[in-house]
Design a protein around this motif. Structure first.
Motif, mmCIF file in Angstrom:
data_model
loop_
_atom_site.group_PDB
_atom_site.id
_atom_site.type_symbol
_atom_site.label_atom_id
_atom_site.label_comp_id
_atom_site.label_asym_id
_atom_site.label_seq_id
_atom_site.Cartn_x
_atom_site.Cartn_y
_atom_site.Cartn_z
ATOM 1 N N LYS A 82 0.807 -1.218 0.000
ATOM 2 C CA LYS A 82 0.000 0.000 0.000
ATOM 3 C C LYS A 82 0.841 1.269 0.000
ATOM 4 N N TRP A 83 1.929 1.285 0.761
ATOM 5 C CA TRP A 83 2.685 2.518 0.964
ATOM 6 C C TRP A 83 3.851 2.664 -0.001
ATOM 7 N N ALA A 84 4.138 3.902 -0.335
ATOM 8 C CA ALA A 84 5.344 4.219 -1.085
ATOM 9 C C ALA A 84 6.541 4.061 -0.149
ATOM 10 N N PRO A 85 7.744 3.837 -0.683
ATOM 11 C CA PRO A 85 8.931 3.646 0.167
ATOM 12 C C PRO A 85 9.146 4.766 1.186
ATOM 13 N N ALA A 86 8.907 6.005 0.773
ATOM 14 C CA ALA A 86 9.115 7.128 1.696
ATOM 15 C C ALA A 86 8.130 7.064 2.860
ATOM 16 N N THR A 87 6.874 6.717 2.566
ATOM 17 C CA THR A 87 5.862 6.592 3.616
ATOM 18 C C THR A 87 6.190 5.428 4.539
ATOM 19 N N LEU A 88 6.627 4.327 3.957
ATOM 20 C CA LEU A 88 7.008 3.151 4.742
ATOM 21 C C LEU A 88 8.156 3.491 5.689
ATOM 22 N N HIS A 89 9.127 4.214 5.200
ATOM 23 C CA HIS A 89 10.256 4.641 6.039
ATOM 24 C C HIS A 89 9.781 5.523 7.180
ATOM 25 N N TYR A 90 8.869 6.441 6.889
ATOM 26 C CA TYR A 90 8.334 7.363 7.896
ATOM 27 C C TYR A 90 7.612 6.597 9.005
ATOM 28 N N TYR A 91 6.769 5.638 8.634
ATOM 29 C CA TYR A 91 6.035 4.852 9.635
ATOM 30 C C TYR A 91 6.991 3.977 10.451
ATOM 31 N N ASN A 92 7.916 3.316 9.784
ATOM 32 C CA ASN A 92 8.861 2.449 10.500
ATOM 33 C C ASN A 92 9.722 3.242 11.473
ATOM 34 N N GLN A 93 10.127 4.422 11.066
ATOM 35 C CA GLN A 93 10.956 5.267 11.935
ATOM 36 C C GLN A 93 10.168 5.717 13.169
ATOM 37 N N THR A 94 8.917 6.108 12.977
ATOM 38 C CA THR A 94 8.069 6.529 14.101
ATOM 39 C C THR A 94 7.826 5.369 15.055
ATOM 40 N N HIS A 95 7.545 4.190 14.493
ATOM 41 C CA HIS A 95 7.322 3.001 15.323
ATOM 42 C C HIS A 95 8.567 2.661 16.124
ATOM 43 N N SER A 96 9.716 2.710 15.479
ATOM 44 C CA SER A 96 10.966 2.348 16.140
ATOM 45 C C SER A 96 11.324 3.315 17.267
ATOM 46 N N MET A 97 11.068 4.615 17.054
ATOM 47 C CA MET A 97 11.473 5.631 18.016
ATOM 48 C C MET A 97 10.520 5.768 19.201
ATOM 49 N N TYR A 98 9.219 5.590 18.968
ATOM 50 C CA TYR A 98 8.256 5.941 20.008
ATOM 51 C C TYR A 98 7.342 4.801 20.473
ATOM 52 N N VAL A 99 7.309 3.687 19.754
ATOM 53 C CA VAL A 99 6.369 2.620 20.092
ATOM 54 C C VAL A 99 7.069 1.313 20.454
ATOM 55 N N LYS A 100 8.018 0.910 19.678
ATOM 56 C CA LYS A 100 8.620 -0.420 19.760
ATOM 57 C C LYS A 100 9.096 -0.802 21.159
ATOM 58 N N ASP A 101 9.843 0.082 21.805
ATOM 59 C CA ASP A 101 10.428 -0.257 23.111
ATOM 60 C C ASP A 101 9.583 0.223 24.286
ATOM 61 N N ASP A 102 8.374 0.661 24.006
ATOM 62 C CA ASP A 102 7.508 1.172 25.069
ATOM 63 C C ASP A 102 6.177 0.419 25.053
ATOM 64 N N PHE A 103 5.130 1.055 24.626
ATOM 65 C CA PHE A 103 3.797 0.457 24.632
ATOM 66 C C PHE A 103 3.677 -0.683 23.624
ATOM 67 N N GLY A 104 4.590 -0.744 22.689
ATOM 68 C CA GLY A 104 4.554 -1.779 21.664
ATOM 69 C C GLY A 104 4.712 -3.182 22.210
ATOM 70 N N LYS A 105 5.235 -3.308 23.421
ATOM 71 C CA LYS A 105 5.442 -4.635 24.023
ATOM 72 C C LYS A 105 4.175 -5.183 24.699
ATOM 73 N N VAL A 106 3.128 -4.357 24.769
ATOM 74 C CA VAL A 106 1.890 -4.755 25.447
ATOM 75 C C VAL A 106 1.050 -5.643 24.525
ATOM 76 N N PRO A 107 0.433 -6.721 25.030
ATOM 77 C CA PRO A 107 -0.460 -7.560 24.215
ATOM 78 C C PRO A 107 -1.646 -6.733 23.722
#
Length: 391
Positions: A82-107
């Motif tokens: 669905k996403w263009a490479p630039a959009t994919l990079h933007y989402y992955n970067q946001t997830h990595s910086m603010y979600v992955k090591d915090d609330f992202g670990k919650v079921p």
């Protein structure tokens, strides 16, 4: 209750079960699950759901998936398509910086509206509004996919509120032709004291042409850097936009040209003004290469390198500038000149005319004041007119 037949790029068709029911509090809820390869599988699942709903309970089978798991699954199943490479990079970067090591670990099945809203409130204390808004976008795709995949019954994100909402901008940033002229003249004349000045002269002149193209066409920087001479018909004053440079999140050797533009309407043939045609005719005599904007070897220039040079030069001249301001300037000038919005939409290659109106044409207070003065200038004598209303 219903079973829907959906198209699938991988399997041809799949089936989706969509169930609505009332919970113990009498509130209507919805449960959907897709990906069934056969209609029989979907019917069996539906029968199971009906049995549970008769007891007013619909509890998805525990998946034990965390928010991170669901996000990664979404990217693999849908996001990369669905996403263009630039959009994919933007989402992955946001997830990595603010979600992955915090609330992202919650079921995912343990998250409800209260816990998610509380989490967003905490984020609002640490980060500014645009950052929290971007984080919310990540949770939005996670929970939407969670519902579609049957891991959860409801999506709490639509009910989440953001705090510290800034005052909406009532104008867009533009650059005057005077400041643009200063910027271009400074860029195309590198310091003679620099050892590579002569070698860089051609490239910097190319930078100047890139600024002129942005000013008189409103093209995005990734589109300008991908232009080739064959894209222009200077006798008819026409330009065909076919491709862009894909560069966000990529190393220099990984950067490439792609024909996948921002929207379907981004790929189009547009008219250009005679001023730009004359500049380009002269430039094409000097430029022996295929790319319109290129270095001394004929290689296309990466937008990041270009923007670094532009940013440093603008700072030196105390000019507030970023490349997208040229698109703002072009669009605003067209609209303020009274040109039909449909024409402006086509020149900017917007999908709808609403985008043209809502994004690029917010007049400043000075513009509003001038409009009123111009409208009522002929009535200035009314003040001394004998027919003036007496109060």
């Amino acid at each position: 209750m219903s079973i829907r037949k959906l198209k699938s790029k991988k399997y041809g068709y799949t089936y989706q079960v969509d169930v609505r029911y009332k919970d113990p509090f009498g509130v209507t809820q919805r449960h959907t699950k897709g990906g069934f390869r056969t209609k029989r599988e979907a019917k069996n699942y539906e029968a199971n759901i009906i049995e549970k709903s008769n007891a007013y309970m619909l509890i998805p089978q525990s998946s034990k998936k965390t928010l991170n798991d669901v996000y990664e699954e979404y990217i693999e199943v849908e996001g990369q398509i669905k996403w263009a490479p630039a959009t994919l990079h933007y989402y992955n970067q946001t997830h990595s910086m603010y979600v992955k090591d915090d609330f992202g670990k919650v079921p995912i099945e343990s998250v409800n509206y209260v816990s998610l809203q509380s989490h967003i409130n905490e984020l609002s204390q640490k980060y500014n509004y645009p950052t929290v808004k971007n984080i919310k976008k990540i949770y939005s795709v996670i929970f939407k996919h969670g519902v579609r995949a049957g891991y959860i019954s409801t999506n709490p994100v639509p009910n989440i509120l953001l705090s510290n909402i800034p005052e909406k901008k009532t104008y867009v940033e533009v650059i005057s032709d005077k400041d643009l002229k200063r910027l271009i003249e400074e860029i195309i004349n590198p310091s003679p004291n620099r050892c590579f000045a002569k070698k860089a002269q051609y490239k910097y002149r190319s930078y100047g042409i890139a600024l002129l193209i942005g000013r008189y066409t409103g093209l995005r920087i990734s589109e300008v850097m991908a232009l080739k001479k064959e894209d222009f018909d200077l006798e008819r004053n026409q330009l065909t936009i076919r491709r862009k440079v894909e560069y966000i999140g990529l190393k220099r050797k990984e950067i490439y040209l792609t024909e996948r533009l921002k929207t379907k309407s981004s790929k189009a043939k547009v008219e250009i003004c005679s001023i730009l045609s004359e500049y380009l005719k002269s430039w094409f005599v000097e430029n022996p290469y295929e790319f319109v904007i290129c270095d001394e070897h004929g290689d296309f220039i990466t937008p990041s390198n270009f923007q670094e040079r532009i940013r440093d030069t603008a700072k030196k001249l105390d000019i507030k500038f970023h490349y997208h301001m040229l698109r703002h300037t072009y669009a605003t000038e067209l609209m303020m000149s009274g040109i039909n919005p449909i024409i402006v939409r086509d020149l900017l290659r917007h999908s709808t005319v609403n985008t043209t109106w809502n994004v690029y044409t917010h007049p400043s207070r000075d513009d509003q004041r001038k409009a009123l003065d111009d409208l009522y200038d002929d009535n200035i004598e009314f003040i001394n007119d004998q027919n003036r209303i007496k109060f």
